[in-house]
Structures are given as structure tokens and as C-alpha cells.
Motif scaffolding. Sequence first.
Motif, PDB file in Angstrom:
ATOM      1  N   VAL A 172       0.910  -1.142   0.219  1.00 24.29           N
ATOM      2  CA  VAL A 172      -0.057  -0.147   0.132  1.00 24.29           C
ATOM      3  C   VAL A 172       0.841   1.103   0.022  1.00 24.29           C
ATOM      4  N   VAL A 173       0.711   2.296  -0.919  1.00 28.15           N
ATOM      5  CA  VAL A 173       1.433   3.384  -1.055  1.00 28.15           C
ATOM      6  C   VAL A 173       0.338   4.280  -0.489  1.00 28.15           C
ATOM      7  N   ARG A 174       1.055   5.337   0.460  1.00 31.12           N
ATOM      8  CA  ARG A 174       0.157   6.451   1.034  1.00 31.12           C
ATOM      9  C   ARG A 174       0.862   7.653   0.712  1.00 31.12           C
ATOM     10  N   HIS A 175       0.099   8.732   0.387  1.00 38.61           N
ATOM     11  CA  HIS A 175       0.508  10.238   0.307  1.00 38.61           C
ATOM     12  C   HIS A 175      -0.245  11.077   1.084  1.00 38.61           C
ATOM     13  N   PRO A 176       0.190  12.122   1.796  1.00 37.39           N
ATOM     14  CA  PRO A 176      -0.733  12.927   2.571  1.00 37.39           C
ATOM     15  C   PRO A 176      -1.398  13.785   1.459  1.00 37.39           C
ATOM     16  N   ASP A 177      -2.707  14.151   2.054  1.00 37.59           N
ATOM     17  CA  ASP A 177      -3.668  14.749   1.170  1.00 37.59           C
ATOM     18  C   ASP A 177      -4.211  16.121   1.997  1.00 37.59           C
ATOM     19  N   ALA A 178      -3.851  17.106   1.452  1.00 32.45           N
ATOM     20  CA  ALA A 178      -3.976  18.496   2.058  1.00 32.45           C
ATOM     21  C   ALA A 178      -5.360  18.865   1.814  1.00 32.45           C
ATOM     22  N   ARG A 179      -6.260  18.217   0.906  1.00 32.13           N
ATOM     23  CA  ARG A 179      -7.642  18.538   0.898  1.00 32.13           C
ATOM     24  C   ARG A 179      -8.225  18.530   2.014  1.00 32.13           C
ATOM     25  N   ALA A 180      -9.197  19.549   2.298  1.00 27.31           N
ATOM     26  CA  ALA A 180     -10.139  19.596   3.502  1.00 27.31           C
ATOM     27  C   ALA A 180     -10.854  18.382   3.626  1.00 27.31           C
ATOM     28  N   GLY A 181     -10.897  17.565   4.592  1.00 23.20           N
ATOM     29  CA  GLY A 181     -11.558  16.397   5.024  1.00 23.20           C
ATOM     30  C   GLY A 181     -10.878  14.933   4.822  1.00 23.20           C
ATOM     31  N   HIS A 182      -9.599  15.218   4.093  1.00 22.29           N
ATOM     32  CA  HIS A 182      -8.894  14.143   3.645  1.00 22.29           C
ATOM     33  C   HIS A 182      -7.463  13.997   4.483  1.00 22.29           C
ATOM     34  N   GLU A 183      -7.004  12.792   4.807  1.00 29.47           N
ATOM     35  CA  GLU A 183      -5.908  12.943   5.633  1.00 29.47           C
ATOM     36  C   GLU A 183      -4.826  12.298   4.529  1.00 29.47           C
ATOM     37  N   TYR A 184      -5.213  11.376   3.789  1.00 31.03           N
ATOM     38  CA  TYR A 184      -4.385  10.804   2.728  1.00 31.03           C
ATOM     39  C   TYR A 184      -4.738   9.976   1.711  1.00 31.03           C
ATOM     40  N   THR A 185      -4.210   9.880   0.809  1.00 33.68           N
ATOM     41  CA  THR A 185      -4.816   8.805  -0.451  1.00 33.68           C
ATOM     42  C   THR A 185      -3.928   7.562  -0.548  1.00 33.68           C
ATOM     43  N   GLU A 186      -4.452   6.568  -0.799  1.00 32.50           N
ATOM     44  CA  GLU A 186      -3.880   5.205  -0.725  1.00 32.50           C
ATOM     45  C   GLU A 186      -4.110   4.446  -2.233  1.00 32.50           C
ATOM     46  N   GLU A 187      -3.131   3.632  -2.564  1.00 34.61           N
ATOM     47  CA  GLU A 187      -3.052   3.033  -3.728  1.00 34.61           C
ATOM     48  C   GLU A 187      -2.193   1.567  -3.306  1.00 34.61           C
ATOM     49  N   ARG A 188      -2.932   0.692  -3.818  1.00 37.66           N
ATOM     50  CA  ARG A 188      -2.405  -0.753  -3.677  1.00 37.66           C
ATOM     51  C   ARG A 188      -1.600  -1.037  -5.065  1.00 37.66           C
ATOM     52  N   VAL A 189      -0.265  -1.291  -4.741  1.00 35.80           N
ATOM     53  CA  VAL A 189       0.551  -1.753  -5.880  1.00 35.80           C
ATOM     54  C   VAL A 189       0.933  -3.428  -5.801  1.00 35.80           C
ATOM     55  N   THR A 190       0.623  -4.075  -6.754  1.00 39.75           N
ATOM     56  CA  THR A 190       0.897  -5.640  -6.795  1.00 39.75           C
ATOM     57  C   THR A 190       2.288  -5.785  -7.326  1.00 39.75           C
ATOM     58  N   VAL A 191       3.122  -6.835  -6.726  1.00 40.59           N
ATOM     59  CA  VAL A 191       4.584  -7.023  -7.130  1.00 40.59           C
ATOM     60  C   VAL A 191       4.356  -8.520  -7.492  1.00 40.59           C
ATOM     61  N   ASN A 192       5.306  -9.155  -8.160  1.00 38.43           N
ATOM     62  CA  ASN A 192       5.276 -10.400  -8.518  1.00 38.43           C
ATOM     63  C   ASN A 192       6.409 -11.260  -7.712  1.00 38.43           C
ATOM     64  N   VAL A 193       5.977 -11.911  -6.689  1.00 30.98           N
ATOM     65  CA  VAL A 193       7.050 -12.304  -5.817  1.00 30.98           C
ATOM     66  C   VAL A 193       6.394 -13.906  -5.568  1.00 30.98           C
ATOM     67  N   THR A 194       7.245 -14.841  -5.420  1.00 22.11           N
ATOM     68  CA  THR A 194       7.039 -16.327  -5.040  1.00 22.11           C
ATOM     69  C   THR A 194       7.892 -16.576  -3.775  1.00 22.11           C
ATOM     70  N   ASN A 195       7.587 -17.812  -2.915  1.00 21.01           N
ATOM     71  CA  ASN A 195       8.080 -18.017  -1.883  1.00 21.01           C
ATOM     72  C   ASN A 195       9.613 -18.405  -2.246  1.00 21.01           C
ATOM     73  N   ASP A 196      10.026 -18.786  -3.254  1.00 20.01           N
ATOM     74  CA  ASP A 196      11.421 -19.207  -3.325  1.00 20.01           C
ATOM     75  C   ASP A 196      12.422 -18.108  -3.697  1.00 20.01           C
ATOM     76  N   SER A 197      11.799 -17.198  -4.048  1.00 18.40           N
ATOM     77  CA  SER A 197      12.664 -15.977  -4.735  1.00 18.40           C
ATOM     78  C   SER A 197      13.558 -15.216  -3.872  1.00 18.40           C
ATOM     79  N   HIS A 198      13.095 -15.301  -2.444  1.00 19.06           N
ATOM     80  CA  HIS A 198      13.510 -14.483  -1.549  1.00 19.06           C
ATOM     81  C   HIS A 198      13.448 -12.875  -2.024  1.00 19.06           C
ATOM     82  N   GLY A 199      12.683 -12.523  -2.741  1.00 20.76           N
ATOM     83  CA  GLY A 199      12.632 -11.316  -3.256  1.00 20.76           C
ATOM     84  C   GLY A 199      13.599 -10.594  -3.823  1.00 20.76           C
ATOM     85  N   GLY A 200      14.413 -11.579  -4.501  1.00 17.87           N
ATOM     86  CA  GLY A 200      15.447 -11.037  -5.289  1.00 17.87           C
ATOM     87  C   GLY A 200      16.848 -10.953  -4.485  1.00 17.87           C
ATOM     88  N   GLY A 201      16.648 -11.132  -3.160  1.00 24.92           N
ATOM     89  CA  GLY A 201      18.084 -11.064  -2.293  1.00 24.92           C
ATOM     90  C   GLY A 201      18.669 -12.335  -2.132  1.00 24.92           C
TER      91      GLY A 201
END
Length: 160
Positions: free
Chosen positions: A130-159
Amino acid sequence: MHFKAEHAPEGSGKRCLVDCKIEESCPYTAKKHYIEQGRWGFYVWENDYFGIAPTEEEKLDILRTSSPYGRCVWHCDNDVVDRQSVIVEFENGSTATHSMIGGTSKPCRTLFIVGTKGEIQGTLEDGSFVVRHPDARAGHEYTEERVTVNVTNDSHGGGE
């Protein structure tokens, strides 16, 4: 600190699938992690077999006889840290903290990054953040966007 012989539960053996009386109820049994859940295959099987995974019966035999991964976590020369906390300060003044805790209920890597323009939060193995950004508009705290990543259990996330 934790995986030492003096902390071993009563009935534990030297090898999970050979002489352990508590293997079926042990949270660290090699059979559960490497065969039933299929975790960390790259380290356990593929390195020894040049990318060709052995059959389940061959895996059981390997864990019983030759693989260091078949040893009891309390009765071996395991020198992997079971907990660690690090604070890093970079040249530009930004800081990072890293906490590693072994033996958790859910084996995963949780990420939380806070920057001057927002934050990123998620669990690598869940495949999204989840990526969140502060939102200065009245009545808003932040915006939120879900970002999907391609990860498998065996990949160790590239590490690897």
C-alpha cells in the motif's frame, strides 16, 4: 540465542526425521517446512541437484541422512541470528531501521518505509504493498493505492 542445546524441548533428537520424538508437533520440523510447505527449496534441493527437484521420497531420504537441513535446530552448529536490530544513518541524514525476528508465526518480510512525500507498507510474500501520500484537501488525511508485485516464496524477493 534461542536455538541452543540447552533450550531444546524434551524429546528432541539430532535429526528431525530420524530420532526426534516431538517431530510431528515441533514448529521447526524439516518435514513441515521443506516438504509440506515447500519453503526454501532453492537452498535445500536445487543447489544439490542443479535445478532438478528430487521426488518427495528422495527429499525425505536426503533430510534423514545427508542434508544439514534435516538436523534439529537446537542440536546443530546453527550460527544464524534469531533476532537482530540495526539502525543505519546515511550520509544524507536519512535513517533506516531493520529488525529481524526468527521463529515468528508467519514467516515473512514486512516492509514499512516512511518518506517526506508518503509511505509504503506491506508484506513481501503477500504480493502487494500500500502506497500512501498525505492529502492536504479539507476532510482528507491521505490517498492510498495498492501496488501488486510479482513475488514467489522461493525467490527471496531478489535477495538471494
